[in-house]
Motif scaffolding. Sequence first.
Motif, mmCIF file in Angstrom:
data_model
loop_
_atom_site.group_PDB
_atom_site.id
_atom_site.type_symbol
_atom_site.label_atom_id
_atom_site.label_comp_id
_atom_site.label_asym_id
_atom_site.label_seq_id
_atom_site.Cartn_x
_atom_site.Cartn_y
_atom_site.Cartn_z
ATOM 1 N N LEU A 86 1.891 6.092 49.349
ATOM 2 C CA LEU A 86 1.705 5.069 48.650
ATOM 3 C C LEU A 86 1.973 4.289 50.044
ATOM 4 C CD1 LEU A 86 4.859 4.539 47.437
ATOM 5 C CD2 LEU A 86 6.177 4.590 49.225
ATOM 6 N N LYS A 87 2.095 2.953 49.094
ATOM 7 C CA LYS A 87 1.761 2.028 50.074
ATOM 8 C C LYS A 87 2.417 0.549 49.685
ATOM 9 C CE LYS A 87 -2.707 1.029 51.410
ATOM 10 N NZ LYS A 87 -3.726 0.763 52.220
ATOM 11 N N VAL A 88 2.882 0.139 51.200
ATOM 12 C CA VAL A 88 3.943 -1.232 51.429
ATOM 13 C C VAL A 88 3.176 -2.495 51.580
ATOM 14 C CG1 VAL A 88 5.550 -1.827 52.322
ATOM 15 C CG2 VAL A 88 5.224 0.637 52.965
ATOM 16 N N ASN A 89 3.893 -3.051 50.893
ATOM 17 C CA ASN A 89 2.758 -4.364 50.760
ATOM 18 C C ASN A 89 4.685 -5.417 50.986
ATOM 19 O OD1 ASN A 89 0.731 -6.630 50.150
ATOM 20 N ND2 ASN A 89 2.402 -6.933 48.877
ATOM 21 N N LEU A 90 4.193 -6.267 52.232
ATOM 22 C CA LEU A 90 4.829 -7.687 52.150
ATOM 23 C C LEU A 90 4.480 -9.143 51.963
ATOM 24 C CD1 LEU A 90 5.925 -5.508 56.056
ATOM 25 C CD2 LEU A 90 7.156 -4.916 54.103
ATOM 26 N N SER A 143 -1.919 6.278 43.394
ATOM 27 C CA SER A 143 -2.687 6.899 42.322
ATOM 28 C C SER A 143 -2.505 5.854 40.919
ATOM 29 C CB SER A 143 -1.989 8.348 41.662
ATOM 30 O OG SER A 143 -0.894 7.778 41.411
ATOM 31 N N ASP A 144 -2.146 4.981 41.068
ATOM 32 C CA ASP A 144 -1.306 4.683 39.333
ATOM 33 C C ASP A 144 -1.768 2.898 40.020
ATOM 34 O OD1 ASP A 144 -0.557 6.537 38.696
ATOM 35 O OD2 ASP A 144 0.909 5.899 38.045
ATOM 36 N N ASN A 145 -2.374 3.066 41.238
ATOM 37 C CA ASN A 145 -2.541 0.963 42.154
ATOM 38 C C ASN A 145 -1.040 0.459 41.569
ATOM 39 O OD1 ASN A 145 -2.974 -0.942 43.977
ATOM 40 N ND2 ASN A 145 -4.331 -1.708 41.989
ATOM 41 N N GLU A 146 0.022 0.654 40.909
ATOM 42 C CA GLU A 146 1.452 0.097 40.537
ATOM 43 C C GLU A 146 2.275 -0.008 41.351
ATOM 44 O OE1 GLU A 146 4.249 0.978 36.529
ATOM 45 O OE2 GLU A 146 1.790 1.018 36.376
ATOM 46 N N ALA A 147 3.321 -0.972 41.142
ATOM 47 C CA ALA A 147 4.843 -1.193 42.375
ATOM 48 C C ALA A 147 5.260 -0.375 41.309
ATOM 49 C CB ALA A 147 4.968 -2.203 41.922
ATOM 50 N N VAL A 148 5.930 0.431 42.395
ATOM 51 C CA VAL A 148 7.066 1.474 41.869
ATOM 52 C C VAL A 148 8.525 1.050 42.443
ATOM 53 C CG1 VAL A 148 5.701 3.470 41.701
ATOM 54 C CG2 VAL A 148 6.981 3.521 43.934
ATOM 55 N N TRP A 149 8.493 0.046 43.316
ATOM 56 C CA TRP A 149 9.921 -0.318 43.361
ATOM 57 C C TRP A 149 9.299 -1.919 44.403
ATOM 58 C CZ3 TRP A 149 12.396 -2.753 48.029
ATOM 59 C CH2 TRP A 149 13.939 -2.251 47.824
ATOM 60 N N VAL A 150 10.572 -2.957 44.135
ATOM 61 C CA VAL A 150 9.979 -4.608 44.909
ATOM 62 C C VAL A 150 10.789 -4.534 45.776
ATOM 63 C CG1 VAL A 150 9.411 -6.727 44.433
ATOM 64 C CG2 VAL A 150 8.281 -4.741 43.224
ATOM 65 N N GLY A 151 11.810 -5.276 46.559
ATOM 66 C CA GLY A 151 12.805 -5.873 46.589
ATOM 67 C C GLY A 151 12.712 -6.570 47.746
ATOM 68 N N THR A 152 13.775 -8.102 47.240
ATOM 69 C CA THR A 152 13.370 -9.414 47.650
ATOM 70 C C THR A 152 15.067 -9.502 48.676
ATOM 71 O OG1 THR A 152 11.360 -9.775 46.635
ATOM 72 C CG2 THR A 152 13.199 -11.525 48.496
ATOM 73 N N ILE A 153 15.203 -10.136 50.416
ATOM 74 C CA ILE A 153 15.749 -10.305 51.103
ATOM 75 C C ILE A 153 15.954 -11.633 52.227
ATOM 76 C CG2 ILE A 153 14.827 -9.409 53.136
ATOM 77 C CD1 ILE A 153 17.925 -8.833 52.985
ATOM 78 N N ASP A 154 16.192 -12.410 51.721
ATOM 79 C CA ASP A 154 16.134 -13.788 52.440
ATOM 80 C C ASP A 154 17.613 -14.535 53.274
ATOM 81 O OD1 ASP A 154 14.192 -14.804 50.127
ATOM 82 O OD2 ASP A 154 15.675 -15.407 48.969
ATOM 83 N N ARG A 155 17.210 -14.395 54.426
ATOM 84 C CA ARG A 155 18.234 -14.760 55.484
ATOM 85 C C ARG A 155 18.060 -15.692 56.216
ATOM 86 N NH1 ARG A 155 20.121 -10.061 56.737
ATOM 87 N NH2 ARG A 155 21.871 -11.056 58.124
ATOM 88 N N ALA A 156 18.770 -16.492 56.420
ATOM 89 C CA ALA A 156 18.951 -17.885 57.364
ATOM 90 C C ALA A 156 17.866 -16.499 59.393
ATOM 91 C CB ALA A 156 19.774 -18.802 58.022
#
Length: 181
Positions: A86-90, A143-156
Amino acid sequence: MKNSFVLLIAIAGILASCSGKKYVNVPKGIYDDFNLQEYESFDFYELKGPEERGAYYEENIEFLQDAITKKMEERGVKRDTNNPSLKVNLGISVQEQVQTRETNLATDPFMYTGQRSYTWTRTEVPVNTYTEGSLTMHLVDVSDNEAVWVGTIDRALPKKQKNVPSTIQSAVDLLFLKIDK
């Protein structure tokens, strides 16, 4: 007394709006079947930051990656720089924002325009500026080079650097609460 009450309400509104959004946005229905326990190892994609990096950029990125690493390892997923499953892209965005309030009769007086003409209009008035950060975390199956989870958070973001680590930790905690469902 009435002016004190109005001032108290205005201050409460300012503080509430500066606290930032405290929820994680995950597209509905797309990642419902994601299970982090299916992965044994992870690593981070190379982070390509802005050309002009702030004074604490490297330090904050390191703290962010350390916080994510700790959360992954708590869930049994070890960091492996050679062969991760698994790779983490930020994705990180930081913007200056202007907080406004709407004028009202209690705090903003009528304006005299001459010949007994008074005027008052409702307008937006700037009251504060703050920095808002947005963090998007993509978990990508190697292995698939496909995002399996994506989440976004906005903060001050806090004005003082000493408070940034706790803000980053809070954001990472909220992201992993969503991953854990």
